[in-house]
Design an enzyme around this catalytic site. Structure first.
Site, PDB file in Angstrom:
ATOM      1  CB  SER A 153      -0.863   0.088   1.577  1.00  0.00           C
ATOM      2  OG  SER A 153      -0.208  -0.160   2.053  1.00  0.00           O
ATOM      3  CG  ASP A 208       4.158   0.155   6.450  1.00  0.00           C
ATOM      4  OD1 ASP A 208       5.121  -0.132   6.996  1.00  0.00           O
ATOM      5  OD2 ASP A 208       3.820  -0.587   6.382  1.00  0.00           O
TER       6      ASP A 208
HETATM    7  N1  LIG Z   1      -0.311  -3.177  -7.235  1.00  0.00           N
HETATM    8  C1  LIG Z   1      -0.674  -2.351  -6.911  1.00  0.00           C
HETATM    9  N2  LIG Z   1      -2.725  -1.620  -7.560  1.00  0.00           N
HETATM   10  C2  LIG Z   1      -3.812  -1.297  -6.783  1.00  0.00           C
HETATM   11  N3  LIG Z   1      -3.412  -1.495  -5.474  1.00  0.00           N
HETATM   12  C3  LIG Z   1      -2.572  -1.844  -4.700  1.00  0.00           C
HETATM   13  C4  LIG Z   1      -1.606  -2.505  -5.123  1.00  0.00           C
HETATM   14  N4  LIG Z   1      -0.809  -2.874  -3.957  1.00  0.00           N
HETATM   15  C5  LIG Z   1      -1.554  -2.180  -2.766  1.00  0.00           C
HETATM   16  N5  LIG Z   1      -2.456  -2.205  -3.023  1.00  0.00           N
HETATM   17  C6  LIG Z   1      -3.236  -0.944  -1.994  1.00  0.00           C
HETATM   18  O1  LIG Z   1      -3.191  -1.597  -0.480  1.00  0.00           O
HETATM   19  C7  LIG Z   1      -3.957  -2.461  -0.407  1.00  0.00           C
HETATM   20  C8  LIG Z   1      -2.674  -3.456   0.574  1.00  0.00           C
HETATM   21  O2  LIG Z   1      -2.624  -2.519   1.622  1.00  0.00           O
HETATM   22  P1  LIG Z   1      -2.354  -3.716   3.116  1.00  0.00           P
HETATM   23  O3  LIG Z   1      -1.548  -1.982   4.282  1.00  0.00           O
HETATM   24  O4  LIG Z   1      -2.915  -4.245   3.983  1.00  0.00           O
HETATM   25  O5  LIG Z   1      -0.971  -4.240   3.131  1.00  0.00           O
HETATM   26  P2  LIG Z   1       0.775  -4.583   2.398  1.00  0.00           P
HETATM   27  O6  LIG Z   1       0.758  -2.525   2.458  1.00  0.00           O
HETATM   28  O7  LIG Z   1       1.031  -5.565   1.759  1.00  0.00           O
HETATM   29  O8  LIG Z   1       0.647  -4.746   3.787  1.00  0.00           O
HETATM   30  P3  LIG Z   1       2.047  -4.127   5.052  1.00  0.00           P
HETATM   31  O9  LIG Z   1       1.049  -2.824   5.291  1.00  0.00           O
HETATM   32  O10 LIG Z   1       1.742  -4.901   6.517  1.00  0.00           O
HETATM   33  O11 LIG Z   1       3.286  -3.781   4.832  1.00  0.00           O
HETATM   34  C9  LIG Z   1      -4.521  -3.091  -1.058  1.00  0.00           C
HETATM   35  O12 LIG Z   1      -5.640  -3.733  -0.926  1.00  0.00           O
HETATM   36  C10 LIG Z   1      -4.711  -1.999  -2.310  1.00  0.00           C
HETATM   37  O13 LIG Z   1      -6.135  -1.264  -2.029  1.00  0.00           O
HETATM   38  C1  LIG Z   2       1.799  -2.840  12.095  1.00  0.00           C
HETATM   39  C2  LIG Z   2       1.960  -1.301  11.549  1.00  0.00           C
HETATM   40  O1  LIG Z   2       3.046  -1.219  12.893  1.00  0.00           O
HETATM   41  C3  LIG Z   2       3.120  -2.035   9.867  1.00  0.00           C
HETATM   42  C4  LIG Z   2       2.991  -2.476   9.364  1.00  0.00           C
HETATM   43  O2  LIG Z   2       4.137  -2.738   7.947  1.00  0.00           O
HETATM   44  C5  LIG Z   2       2.004  -0.338  10.846  1.00  0.00           C
HETATM   45  C6  LIG Z   2       1.952   0.798  11.178  1.00  0.00           C
HETATM   46  O3  LIG Z   2       3.419   0.762  11.067  1.00  0.00           O
HETATM   47  O4  LIG Z   2       1.357   2.035   9.907  1.00  0.00           O
HETATM   48 MG   LIG Z   3      -0.064  -1.309   4.246  1.00  0.00          MG
END
Ligand SMILES: Nc1ncnc2c1ncn2[C@@H]1O[C@H](COP(=O)(O)OP(=O)(O)OP(=O)(O)O)[C@@H](O)[C@H]1O
Ligand SMILES: C[C@@](O)(CCO)CC(=O)[O-]
Ligand SMILES: [Mg+2]
Length: 390
Positions: A153, A208
């Site tokens: 994300s 992030d």
């Molecule tokens: N390549 C992409 N294209 C479009 N939307 C995306 C893409 N990658 C991520 N997203 C958006 O980000 C969301 C995922 O975010 P989420 O924070 O739940 O997971 P993450 O970022 O992979 O994991 P984390 O935040 O734990 O590192 C998806 O549901 C979508 O809305």
């Molecule tokens: C779980 C968390 O600590 C990391 C997600 O990659 C959430 C955040 O810092 O926003």
């Molecule tokens: Mg994320």
């Protein structure tokens, strides 16, 4: 240059921007409460292409199965209904305007669908950043699995923010290639990506978007980012393939903290101490020149990884698939923890130089046979990048 030739130039502009994913070594979840976290960018990237022109706004996001087009007249109507004139500088949307955008998109209030979140994030940034409705086609593809803990994300948000800020001349991404000349550019991109993370996550810490913008390795505490120098580390990334939502996991920790505050707060304090110690250990790695010194530093790191995983279990963010992968790694002399929000998603193993290639191979084989995906990758990739090769 006349005022007429400027839009002419924009009309044919095509830009490409990329941003890395990330792993959190220590401090996930506790970082949301102002504690320290350490994150490293990954050699897996999200790439965005934006082509200005045509008569619509279109979004092609194959990773979340979205291909949508809005006629530019419809977007202009939305712009007007939000109370904006044609030439508006960068703006912060009010609660009321955010509601209005949601209803324009036919989304309810507490949306969780990855597709809806991706579209909503785009519209927030498009309307906030651009000075006027711009016909544009945006395509985003990623090497990162979405929603698995590797910062997909944030990488998406960093690419969108960077591209839109560049297209309205608020920043000049081509300056990123000049060494040390871009702290303001990075700060601006990261702040806008944070605004988008708020839509996806609810209460993100900001780590992030920071590491995906700046790249390399960073220490992050209470909104302050500090780049750190970490020598190359061998890392295994293990995907449990169990889907989870960062927003829901962060909310779950908050609820547990509210229910049993006296128990959870000391755990958060311990997680902070782990990240402090982890920072000290990582910094000492660059002075560990001989094999024995390197092994000793890795032993200290492994011990922290074990304690870190146990405390993440205690705040309720592990998952049977993560517990199993930690056990498999342990049986091969390796130390694993979840990375990111947990609840499934990815685990990480930092491999000590004392681990033999055959032990690593045996561990990877057993993990794969047990249904995990295993990736061996490098950490510390560059942050947001501008690719003007088209
Ligand atoms: N390549 C992409 N294209 C479009 N939307 C995306 C893409 N990658 C991520 N997203 C958006 O980000 C969301 C995922 O975010 P989420 O924070 O739940 O997971 P993450 O970022 O992979 O994991 P984390 O935040 O734990 O590192 C998806 O549901 C979508 O809305
Ligand atoms: C779980 C968390 O600590 C990391 C997600 O990659 C959430 C955040 O810092 O926003
Ligand atoms: Mg994320």
């Amino acid at each position: 240059m006349t005022s007429e030739s400027e839009p002419q130039k924009k009309a044919f502009q095509v830009i490409r921007v990329s941003a890395p994913g990330k792993v959190i070594l220590h401090g996930e979840h506790s970082v949301v409460y102002g504690k320290r976290a350490i994150a490293l960018s990954l050699d897996l990237r999200t790439r965005l292409t934006a082509a200005v022109g045509g008569d619509s706004v279109s979004l092609d996001l194959p990773d979340v199965d979205i291909k949508k087009t809005w006629p530019i007249e419809t977007v202009m109507e939305l712009w007007k209904n939000l109370g904006y004139t044609k030439d508006e500088k960068i703006k912060t949307l009010t609660e009321e305007q955010s509601h209005f955008i949601r209803s324009f998109l036919n989304f309810g209030e507490g949306i969780t669908d990855p597709k809806d979140l991706a579209i909503l994030s785009f519209f927030h940034l498009y309307i906030s950043i651009l000075h006027e409705p711009l016909p544009i086609s945006i395509t985003v593809g990623s090497q990162l699995p979405t929603g698995a803990g590797l910062g997909s994300s944030a990488a998406y948000a960093v690419c969108l923010s960077g591209a839109l800020l560049h297209l309205c001349d608020h920043i000049d991404l081509s300056k990123l290639s000049l060494p040390n000349s871009h702290p303001d550019i990075l700060k601006t991109v990261s702040e806008w990506a944070y605004a988008s993370e708020k839509i996806v996550h609810g209460t993100p810490s900001g780590i992030d978007n920071s590491v995906c913008t700046y790249g390399g390795a960073v220490s992050f505490k209470a909104g302050n980012i500090e780049p750190i120098h970490v020598p190359p580390l061998k890392v295994l990334l293990v995907n449990t393939l169990v889907p989870r939502s960062t927003k829901a996991l962060v909310a779950g920790v908050r609820e547990r903290k509210e229910r049993v505050r006296a128990v959870v707060e000391p755990i958060l304090t311990s997680l902070d101490a782990i990240a402090d110690k982890g920072l000290e250990i990582l910094c000492s790695l660059k002075n560990a020149n001989v094999y024995d010194e390197q092994v000793a530093v890795h032993e200290a790191l492994d011990e922290l990884i074990d304690i870190n995983q146990a405390l993440l279990c205690a705040i309720g963010v592990s998952h049977p698939s993560l517990d199993k992968l930690v056990g498999i790694a342990k049986s091969h002399g390796l130390h694993a923890k979840l990375t990111g929000a947990g609840g499934g998603g990815f685990g990480i193993v930092v491999v000590s130089p004392k681990i033999t290639k055959s032990a690593i191979d045996a561990c990877c084989d057993e993990l794969r046979q047990s249904g995990y995906d295993v990736w061996c990758t490098s950490v510390g990739a560059p942050g947001i990048s501008f690719h003007n090769d088209i």
